[in-house]
Design a protein around this motif. Structure first.
Motif, PDB file in Angstrom:
ATOM      1  N   LEU A  19      25.107  30.171  52.920  1.00 45.17           N
ATOM      2  CA  LEU A  19      26.171  30.707  52.077  1.00 45.17           C
ATOM      3  C   LEU A  19      25.985  30.362  50.604  1.00 45.17           C
ATOM      4  O   LEU A  19      26.188  31.205  49.730  1.00 45.17           O
ATOM      5  N   PHE A  20      25.635  29.126  50.318  1.00 43.25           N
ATOM      6  CA  PHE A  20      25.608  28.670  48.933  1.00 43.25           C
ATOM      7  C   PHE A  20      24.209  28.593  48.338  1.00 43.25           C
ATOM      8  O   PHE A  20      24.058  28.548  47.124  1.00 43.25           O
ATOM      9  N   GLY A  21      23.204  28.516  49.154  1.00 45.12           N
ATOM     10  CA  GLY A  21      21.845  28.383  48.644  1.00 45.12           C
ATOM     11  C   GLY A  21      21.515  26.940  48.319  1.00 45.12           C
ATOM     12  O   GLY A  21      22.394  26.112  48.099  1.00 45.12           O
ATOM     13  N   GLY A  22      20.250  26.629  48.291  1.00 46.73           N
ATOM     14  CA  GLY A  22      19.803  25.259  48.082  1.00 46.73           C
ATOM     15  C   GLY A  22      20.094  24.716  46.696  1.00 46.73           C
ATOM     16  O   GLY A  22      20.273  23.520  46.518  1.00 46.73           O
ATOM     17  N   LYS A  23      20.145  25.580  45.692  1.00 45.09           N
ATOM     18  CA  LYS A  23      20.356  25.102  44.322  1.00 45.09           C
ATOM     19  C   LYS A  23      21.823  24.828  44.021  1.00 45.09           C
ATOM     20  O   LYS A  23      22.140  24.018  43.160  1.00 45.09           O
ATOM     21  N   LYS A  24      22.709  25.491  44.700  1.00 45.02           N
ATOM     22  CA  LYS A  24      24.136  25.351  44.409  1.00 45.02           C
ATOM     23  C   LYS A  24      24.746  24.120  45.089  1.00 45.02           C
ATOM     24  O   LYS A  24      25.724  23.562  44.601  1.00 45.02           O
ATOM     25  N   ILE A  25      24.173  23.666  46.183  1.00 44.82           N
ATOM     26  CA  ILE A  25      24.745  22.556  46.952  1.00 44.82           C
ATOM     27  C   ILE A  25      24.822  21.261  46.135  1.00 44.82           C
ATOM     28  O   ILE A  25      25.860  20.595  46.155  1.00 44.82           O
ATOM     29  N   PRO A  26      23.772  20.851  45.401  1.00 43.64           N
ATOM     30  CA  PRO A  26      23.912  19.625  44.596  1.00 43.64           C
ATOM     31  C   PRO A  26      25.036  19.708  43.570  1.00 43.64           C
ATOM     32  O   PRO A  26      25.733  18.720  43.321  1.00 43.64           O
ATOM     33  N   GLU A  27      25.238  20.881  42.996  1.00 46.32           N
ATOM     34  CA  GLU A  27      26.331  21.052  42.038  1.00 46.32           C
ATOM     35  C   GLU A  27      27.684  20.883  42.728  1.00 46.32           C
ATOM     36  O   GLU A  27      28.596  20.267  42.176  1.00 46.32           O
ATOM     37  N   GLY A  31      30.420  17.878  41.955  1.00 47.91           N
ATOM     38  CA  GLY A  31      31.822  18.164  41.657  1.00 47.91           C
ATOM     39  C   GLY A  31      32.763  17.467  42.626  1.00 47.91           C
ATOM     40  O   GLY A  31      33.804  16.935  42.225  1.00 47.91           O
ATOM     41  N   LEU A  32      32.388  17.448  43.893  1.00 46.39           N
ATOM     42  CA  LEU A  32      33.204  16.771  44.898  1.00 46.39           C
ATOM     43  C   LEU A  32      33.259  15.274  44.623  1.00 46.39           C
ATOM     44  O   LEU A  32      34.325  14.655  44.681  1.00 46.39           O
ATOM     45  N   GLY A  33      32.117  14.691  44.295  1.00 50.19           N
ATOM     46  CA  GLY A  33      32.065  13.259  44.003  1.00 50.19           C
ATOM     47  C   GLY A  33      32.890  12.889  42.787  1.00 50.19           C
ATOM     48  O   GLY A  33      33.612  11.886  42.792  1.00 50.19           O
ATOM     49  N   LYS A  37      36.218  10.491  42.629  1.00 49.88           N
ATOM     50  CA  LYS A  37      36.266   9.362  41.699  1.00 49.88           C
ATOM     51  C   LYS A  37      37.519   9.431  40.828  1.00 49.88           C
ATOM     52  O   LYS A  37      38.207   8.425  40.638  1.00 49.88           O
ATOM     53  N   GLU A  38      37.839  10.610  40.322  1.00 48.80           N
ATOM     54  CA  GLU A  38      39.038  10.778  39.505  1.00 48.80           C
ATOM     55  C   GLU A  38      40.298  10.497  40.316  1.00 48.80           C
ATOM     56  O   GLU A  38      41.246   9.893  39.819  1.00 48.80           O
ATOM     57  N   PHE A  39      40.308  10.930  41.568  1.00 48.00           N
ATOM     58  CA  PHE A  39      41.462  10.693  42.428  1.00 48.00           C
ATOM     59  C   PHE A  39      41.669   9.197  42.652  1.00 48.00           C
ATOM     60  O   PHE A  39      42.788   8.701  42.568  1.00 48.00           O
ATOM     61  N   LYS A  40      40.587   8.468  42.912  1.00 47.53           N
ATOM     62  CA  LYS A  40      40.696   7.023  43.124  1.00 47.53           C
ATOM     63  C   LYS A  40      41.180   6.323  41.859  1.00 47.53           C
ATOM     64  O   LYS A  40      42.006   5.409  41.926  1.00 47.53           O
ATOM     65  N   ASN A  41      40.660   6.734  40.709  1.00 48.06           N
ATOM     66  CA  ASN A  41      41.100   6.132  39.448  1.00 48.06           C
ATOM     67  C   ASN A  41      42.577   6.412  39.195  1.00 48.06           C
ATOM     68  O   ASN A  41      43.312   5.539  38.738  1.00 48.06           O
ATOM     69  N   ALA A  42      43.013   7.617  39.494  1.00 49.86           N
ATOM     70  CA  ALA A  42      44.418   7.959  39.301  1.00 49.86           C
ATOM     71  C   ALA A  42      45.301   7.170  40.262  1.00 49.86           C
ATOM     72  O   ALA A  42      46.397   6.738  39.900  1.00 49.86           O
ATOM     73  N   ALA A  43      44.822   6.964  41.480  1.00 51.70           N
ATOM     74  CA  ALA A  43      45.596   6.198  42.452  1.00 51.70           C
ATOM     75  C   ALA A  43      45.724   4.743  42.009  1.00 51.70           C
ATOM     76  O   ALA A  43      46.769   4.122  42.188  1.00 51.70           O
ATOM     77  N   LYS A  44      44.667   4.195  41.407  1.00 53.43           N
ATOM     78  CA  LYS A  44      44.731   2.820  40.906  1.00 53.43           C
ATOM     79  C   LYS A  44      45.699   2.720  39.734  1.00 53.43           C
ATOM     80  O   LYS A  44      46.420   1.743  39.596  1.00 53.43           O
TER      81      LYS A  44
END
Length: 59
Positions: A19-27, A31-33, A37-44
């Protein structure tokens, strides 16, 4: 029932690659990572002020 085996995981990964192709998956993973990270910082940051003060005193 409800557990994913190796075969099911491989099928899901294969479909995602198709569906996404090999080049799009790292992006997508980057973004997910960063989102997690932003969610954890906001929770703290949302901790009550007295709890933060106690944590700093313990250090």
């Amino acid at each position: 029932m409800g557990r994913l085996g190796l075969t099911e995981i491989l099928v899901i990964v294969g479909i995602v690659i198709l569906l996404f192709g090999g080049k799009k998956i790292p992006e997508l993973m980057k973004g997910l990572g960063s989102g997690i990270k932003e969610f954890k910082n906001a929770a703290k940051d949302d901790q009550p002020a007295p709890a933060k003060k106690q944590e700093e005193e313990q250090k």
